[in-house]
Scaffold this motif. Structure first.
Motif, PDB file in Angstrom:
ATOM      1  N   LEU A 250       0.838  -1.206   0.000  1.00 28.01           N
ATOM      2  CA  LEU A 250       0.000   0.000   0.000  1.00 28.01           C
ATOM      3  C   LEU A 250       0.874   1.257   0.000  1.00 28.01           C
ATOM      4  O   LEU A 250       0.560   2.238  -0.684  1.00 28.01           O
ATOM      5  N   LEU A 253       2.184   1.942  -3.471  1.00 32.52           N
ATOM      6  CA  LEU A 253       1.130   2.521  -4.312  1.00 32.52           C
ATOM      7  C   LEU A 253       0.908   3.992  -3.936  1.00 32.52           C
ATOM      8  O   LEU A 253       0.758   4.855  -4.794  1.00 32.52           O
ATOM      9  N   LEU A 257       1.424   7.302  -6.313  1.00 32.04           N
ATOM     10  CA  LEU A 257       0.264   8.159  -6.528  1.00 32.04           C
ATOM     11  C   LEU A 257       0.569   9.585  -6.072  1.00 32.04           C
ATOM     12  O   LEU A 257       0.331  10.552  -6.810  1.00 32.04           O
ATOM     13  N   LEU A 265       3.452   3.550 -11.048  1.00 29.64           N
ATOM     14  CA  LEU A 265       2.096   3.084 -10.754  1.00 29.64           C
ATOM     15  C   LEU A 265       1.694   1.956 -11.708  1.00 29.64           C
ATOM     16  O   LEU A 265       1.172   0.918 -11.291  1.00 29.64           O
ATOM     17  N   GLU A 266       1.986   2.157 -12.987  1.00 32.90           N
ATOM     18  CA  GLU A 266       1.656   1.119 -13.965  1.00 32.90           C
ATOM     19  C   GLU A 266       2.397  -0.178 -13.644  1.00 32.90           C
ATOM     20  O   GLU A 266       1.825  -1.273 -13.719  1.00 32.90           O
ATOM     21  N   ILE A 269       0.767  -1.988 -10.731  1.00 30.58           N
ATOM     22  CA  ILE A 269      -0.484  -2.648 -11.118  1.00 30.58           C
ATOM     23  C   ILE A 269      -0.175  -3.916 -11.916  1.00 30.58           C
ATOM     24  O   ILE A 269      -0.796  -4.959 -11.734  1.00 30.58           O
ATOM     25  N   GLU A 270       0.829  -3.810 -12.792  1.00 25.97           N
ATOM     26  CA  GLU A 270       1.234  -4.984 -13.574  1.00 25.97           C
ATOM     27  C   GLU A 270       1.739  -6.093 -12.635  1.00 25.97           C
ATOM     28  O   GLU A 270       1.450  -7.278 -12.820  1.00 25.97           O
ATOM     29  N   ALA A 272       0.793  -6.586  -9.581  1.00 23.24           N
ATOM     30  CA  ALA A 272      -0.388  -7.155  -8.915  1.00 23.24           C
ATOM     31  C   ALA A 272      -1.053  -8.196  -9.808  1.00 23.24           C
ATOM     32  O   ALA A 272      -1.409  -9.300  -9.383  1.00 23.24           O
ATOM     33  N   ARG A 273      -1.193  -7.830 -11.090  1.00 14.48           N
ATOM     34  CA  ARG A 273      -1.806  -8.723 -12.061  1.00 14.48           C
ATOM     35  C   ARG A 273      -1.041 -10.039 -12.158  1.00 14.48           C
ATOM     36  O   ARG A 273      -1.613 -11.118 -12.179  1.00 14.48           O
ATOM     37  N   ARG A 276      -1.366 -12.111  -8.878  1.00 12.08           N
ATOM     38  CA  ARG A 276      -2.637 -12.837  -8.822  1.00 12.08           C
ATOM     39  C   ARG A 276      -2.586 -14.083  -9.702  1.00 12.08           C
ATOM     40  O   ARG A 276      -3.012 -15.157  -9.307  1.00 12.08           O
TER      41      ARG A 276
ATOM     42  N   VAL B 187      -7.272  -0.295  -5.605  1.00  9.88           N
ATOM     43  CA  VAL B 187      -5.983  -0.148  -4.916  1.00  9.88           C
ATOM     44  C   VAL B 187      -5.776  -1.293  -3.930  1.00  9.88           C
ATOM     45  O   VAL B 187      -4.689  -1.887  -3.840  1.00  9.88           O
ATOM     46  N   ALA B 221      -7.905  -7.050  -9.615  1.00  8.62           N
ATOM     47  CA  ALA B 221      -6.462  -6.815  -9.771  1.00  8.62           C
ATOM     48  C   ALA B 221      -5.987  -7.301 -11.138  1.00  8.62           C
ATOM     49  O   ALA B 221      -4.852  -7.028 -11.536  1.00  8.62           O
ATOM     50  N   SER B 223      -7.266  -6.271 -13.829  1.00  2.27           N
ATOM     51  CA  SER B 223      -7.701  -5.230 -14.774  1.00  2.27           C
ATOM     52  C   SER B 223      -6.531  -4.637 -15.564  1.00  2.27           C
ATOM     53  O   SER B 223      -5.373  -4.790 -15.196  1.00  2.27           O
ATOM     54  N   ASP B 224      -6.874  -3.900 -16.615  1.00  2.00           N
ATOM     55  CA  ASP B 224      -5.866  -3.314 -17.497  1.00  2.00           C
ATOM     56  C   ASP B 224      -5.003  -2.269 -16.772  1.00  2.00           C
ATOM     57  O   ASP B 224      -5.518  -1.274 -16.258  1.00  2.00           O
ATOM     58  N   PRO B 225      -3.673  -2.462 -16.725  1.00  2.00           N
ATOM     59  CA  PRO B 225      -2.801  -1.551 -15.973  1.00  2.00           C
ATOM     60  C   PRO B 225      -2.796  -0.103 -16.478  1.00  2.00           C
ATOM     61  O   PRO B 225      -2.777   0.826 -15.677  1.00  2.00           O
ATOM     62  N   VAL B 226      -2.829   0.097 -17.783  1.00  2.00           N
ATOM     63  CA  VAL B 226      -2.774   1.472 -18.304  1.00  2.00           C
ATOM     64  C   VAL B 226      -4.066   2.214 -17.970  1.00  2.00           C
ATOM     65  O   VAL B 226      -4.062   3.354 -17.506  1.00  2.00           O
ATOM     66  N   TRP B 228      -6.068   1.634 -15.504  1.00  2.00           N
ATOM     67  CA  TRP B 228      -6.200   1.910 -14.070  1.00  2.00           C
ATOM     68  C   TRP B 228      -5.149   2.875 -13.550  1.00  2.00           C
ATOM     69  O   TRP B 228      -5.411   3.652 -12.639  1.00  2.00           O
ATOM     70  N   ARG B 229      -3.960   2.837 -14.132  1.00  2.00           N
ATOM     71  CA  ARG B 229      -2.969   3.866 -13.809  1.00  2.00           C
ATOM     72  C   ARG B 229      -3.603   5.246 -14.006  1.00  2.00           C
ATOM     73  O   ARG B 229      -3.536   6.115 -13.135  1.00  2.00           O
ATOM     74  N   LEU B 232      -6.509   6.107 -11.428  1.00  2.00           N
ATOM     75  CA  LEU B 232      -6.008   6.433 -10.094  1.00  2.00           C
ATOM     76  C   LEU B 232      -5.348   7.817 -10.084  1.00  2.00           C
ATOM     77  O   LEU B 232      -5.601   8.632  -9.187  1.00  2.00           O
ATOM     78  N   LEU B 233      -4.522   8.100 -11.099  1.00  5.32           N
ATOM     79  CA  LEU B 233      -3.842   9.402 -11.132  1.00  5.32           C
ATOM     80  C   LEU B 233      -4.842  10.546 -11.293  1.00  5.32           C
ATOM     81  O   LEU B 233      -4.660  11.621 -10.732  1.00  5.32           O
TER      82      LEU B 233
END
Lengths: 284, 284
Positions: A250, A253, A257, A265-266, A269-270, A272-273, A276, B187, B221, B223-226, B228-229, B232-233
């Motif tokens: 957290l 992230l 942010l 940030l990207e 998230i990548e 995390a993907r 998972r 997040v 999680a 989801s598409d990174p671009v 969601w980046r 969030l921003l």
């Protein structure tokens, strides 16, 4: 096979229904101060006993399906009337504390088999019981150095009879692993549901706006509070460590942010993907 | 009605398919450097244009379905060839930044209608497009003081034609509310998936042990990174505040756990359960 079910909620009730349907058990006596009457109405148990000790009298199979921290007192209560040949199984989400209680309070811990079916849902109580609950799901068995091979073999056979796939796992490994894939996700869902619930108190329009993301992310936050209180407390050390690791994620992230760092940030998230996918494989 | 679809992924592709099936649009020209060719193969668009400017030439309806932070550059690129009467709609998950880009780069921002269908999933790309995606889902429209009533009415009618239920919401309120029910859950899912993914790298047996709880809690999680980046921003301030509130909830859980305070822990879990119910109602 006369059977006693101590705790007639989602898991205890489902297991009784499933074993009965598979023809593996005879008359079932239940004990559950909260849910016993309803379990009898639903045909989960034939009879309701006034105590755990009464319920297990003469039983050859005893199923413990109580909140994990109730295991010690239930064992203490039933020890005097427990048949020396009975197979006793639990279904708890943690194993080390349960096994300590067993070693301490059961006269024949070698006839106890620790079992954990990975089949819980956010529902609870006898009304949620379902004979199909274990079909195709894993059931983890955690034998100790004292467990009798015939007790283990019989436990394995019973779980297979209700459709579960059986896997053996050391109790310490069990608790450490389940901390990540189950206990930490519950803590996260609890925190998220509370934070958003508080926001919805301030802004009631939130209610109409949530989509599948929130519903799914917090589904397990609807789980039984007493059961989960016990699971979390009984895996306290491992869970506090896992929470530190969550905090680190957290914080990463938050830093990306706060610094409007799109690339970082990207990447998070990548990550995390991929994380998972490593855990769930290709399942959705 | 000649239509341009800028961004042919899950939402843009689904909307084109759904509007076509509802008989509301004529020939569709798409622009999407990554997914254009595949969108044509799937019959989402009739033609692929080499640029956003080329795609919108002569279009009476323009659908923007790009990551929210790409809105400004797409508007700049298409402005010179945009028909003065065209209705332009976006589908973005945040509204304030999108509307700033629109006011700055579109010659006729009064013909733009900000739309957000609450219908995303963790899937992405034209292969995930589905003409049924919006049926029974909310679509939030965020008109400004400048939005023409006829443009708003037409947007509303188009979303209803694809099965969505339309609700109007002020852009600032939209971003603040969606922060709680969508952005914060993402997040949280990202942090959880990363933490557990890292644990699974250390202990590969975790892969076989996860149940429905982990799968659901981290579904988004994937989801598409671009995309969601950018989401969030573009909602940075609100999200940082929501994360502080999440931290407070996690700290309360940590304190109860560290102090083995069973009563406090049970109360926190009960609070989570009620918080969730406040937001999702009786839905499961």
């Amino acid at each position: 096979v006369k059977t006693a079910v101590i705790g007639c909620g989602l898991i205890g009730g489902s297991l009784a229904l499933a074993l009965r349907r598979a023809g593996r058990i005879g008359p079932v006596v239940g004990f559950d101060p909260r849910a016993g009457a309803r379990a009898k109405e639903r045909g989960i148990v034939d009879e309701v006993a006034p105590s755990a000790g009464e319920a297990v009298r003469g039983a050859e199979l005893v199923l413990l399906a109580v909140p994990v921290r109730a295991t010690a007192s239930v064992c203490e209560a039933m020890a005097p009337s427990l048949s020396p040949n009975a197979l006793v199984m639990d279904v708890g989400s943690t194993k080390q504390e349960v096994l300590e209680a067993i070693e301490r309070f059961l006269p024949h811990p070698e006839r106890f088999v620790a079992a954990h079916p990975i089949a819980g849902t956010e529902r609870s109580g006898p009304d949620a019981a379902d004979a199909e609950l274990f079909v195709g799901r894993w059931c983890l068995l955690s034998p100790t150095a004292h467990t009798r091979p015939d007790a283990l073999a019989r436990a394995r056979e019973l779980w297979q009879a209700v459709g579960a796939r059986v896997q053996e796992i050391d109790p310490e490994h069990h608790d450490r692993a389940l901390c990540w894939v189950s206990h930490l996700p519950h803590v996260v869902a609890f925190a998220l549901a509370s934070a958003v619930g508080a926001a919805a108190e301030r802004d009631p329009t939130l209610q109409g706006l949530s989509g599948g993301g929130f519903v799914d992310t917090t589904r397990i936050a609807a789980s039984d509070p007493v059961m989960w209180r016990d699971v979390l407390l009984s895996n306290r050390e491992a869970l506090l460590e896992a929470m530190r690791s969550l905090d680190d994620e957290l914080s990463a992230l938050r830093r990306a942010l706060a610094g409007s760092d799109a690339a970082a940030l990207e990447q998070l998230i990548e990550r995390a993907r991929q994380g998972r996918r490593r855990v769930v494989g290709e399942r959705k």
